[in-house]
Design an enzyme around this catalytic site. Structure first.
Site, short mmCIF file in Angstrom:
data_model
loop_
_atom_site.label_atom_id
_atom_site.label_comp_id
_atom_site.label_asym_id
_atom_site.label_seq_id
_atom_site.Cartn_x
_atom_site.Cartn_y
_atom_site.Cartn_z
N CYS A 1 87.23 51.17 7.55
CA CYS A 1 87.40 50.15 6.52
C CYS A 1 88.29 50.70 5.40
CB CYS A 1 86.05 49.74 5.95
SG CYS A 1 86.16 48.40 4.74
N ASP B 1 87.79 50.33 2.39
CA ASP B 1 86.93 50.63 1.24
C ASP B 1 87.20 52.03 0.70
OD1 ASP B 1 84.54 51.42 -0.31
OD2 ASP B 1 83.72 49.51 0.40
N ARG C 1 85.45 53.99 -0.80
CA ARG C 1 84.33 54.93 -0.71
C ARG C 1 84.18 55.54 0.68
NH1 ARG C 1 80.26 50.44 -2.73
NH2 ARG C 1 81.62 49.37 -1.24
N HIS D 1 80.79 50.66 7.81
CA HIS D 1 79.87 51.20 6.80
C HIS D 1 78.93 50.11 6.32
CE1 HIS D 1 81.87 49.51 3.11
NE2 HIS D 1 82.86 49.38 3.97
N CYS E 1 79.32 46.74 3.51
CA CYS E 1 80.76 46.46 3.54
C CYS E 1 81.07 45.11 2.86
CB CYS E 1 81.25 46.44 4.99
SG CYS E 1 83.01 46.11 5.15
CO CO Z 1 84.10 47.81 4.10
#
Ligand code: CO
Length: 193
Positions: A42, A44, A46, A98, A101
């Protein structure tokens, strides 16, 4: 104009700290890359691929998009997979989702988010394919389940690409893995797909 000087400062000290330990490090790395792993994760912020598995530059070939989706018509993702499999000869392809998400969460909602809704349709489909599994679950449980099922779906999609089918037909030893990362404790889990 803002130039983000602090990022260049960070970069300079990062590069220097590596060169202090190994003066030839970047020179060696510049000659070739031979990663064993393709990571599809992803976008993302993080969930940074190399950091999570503590691997240095050169070890992981990475493709990231919102909610780590592998779409059969996405030339970007397919090109990454083809290059990784046929040119870099990676041994492992990892789809890493994750929990929590935002893309998955947005796909579960009914209101509009803009252009991205078209991308999230793929995740809504995953929910529709597995509708019975979601009955009677709390919202958070549904979210976590969909995060896991989405990884599973994308693993299947990778296995069904002409790229992997051809590679396996040629006897290539490539394993496709489905993992999920917990942003609350930093721990990875193999979904054992
Ligand atoms: Co995500």
């Amino acid at each position: 104009m803002k130039t983000l000087k602090h990022l260049f400062d960070n970069n300079f000290s990062w590069a220097n700290s590596i060169k202090e330990r190994d003066p030839e490090y970047f020179l060696q790395l510049s000659k070739q890359q031979a990663p064993e792993y393709l990571w599809i994760g992803c976008s993302d912020s993080r969930v940074p691929a190399n950091q999570i598995v503590d691997l240095p530059p050169g070890e992981v070939f990475v493709h990231r998009n919102i909610a780590n989706v592998v779409v059969h018509t996405d030339l970007n993702c397919l090109s990454v997979i083809q290059y990784a499999v046929e040119i870099l000869n990676v041994k492992h392809i990892i789809v890493c989702g994750h929990y929590g998400c935002g893309g998955i969460k947005a796909a579960m909602e009914d209101h509009r988010h803009g252009l991205i809704d078209n991308w999230l349709r793929h995740i809504k489909d995953v929910m529709r394919f597995n509708a019975t599994l979601f009955k009677g679950l709390e919202h958070d449980e549904q979210l976590n389940l969909l995060c896991e099922l989405n990884v599973k779906e994308q693993v299947t999609n990778i296995c069904n690409t002409s790229i992997l089918q051809d590679a396996w037909k040629q006897g290539r030893d490539i394993t496709v893995h489905g993992w999920i990362y917990n942003i609350e404790n930093g721990i990875l889990k193999d979904l054992g797909l």
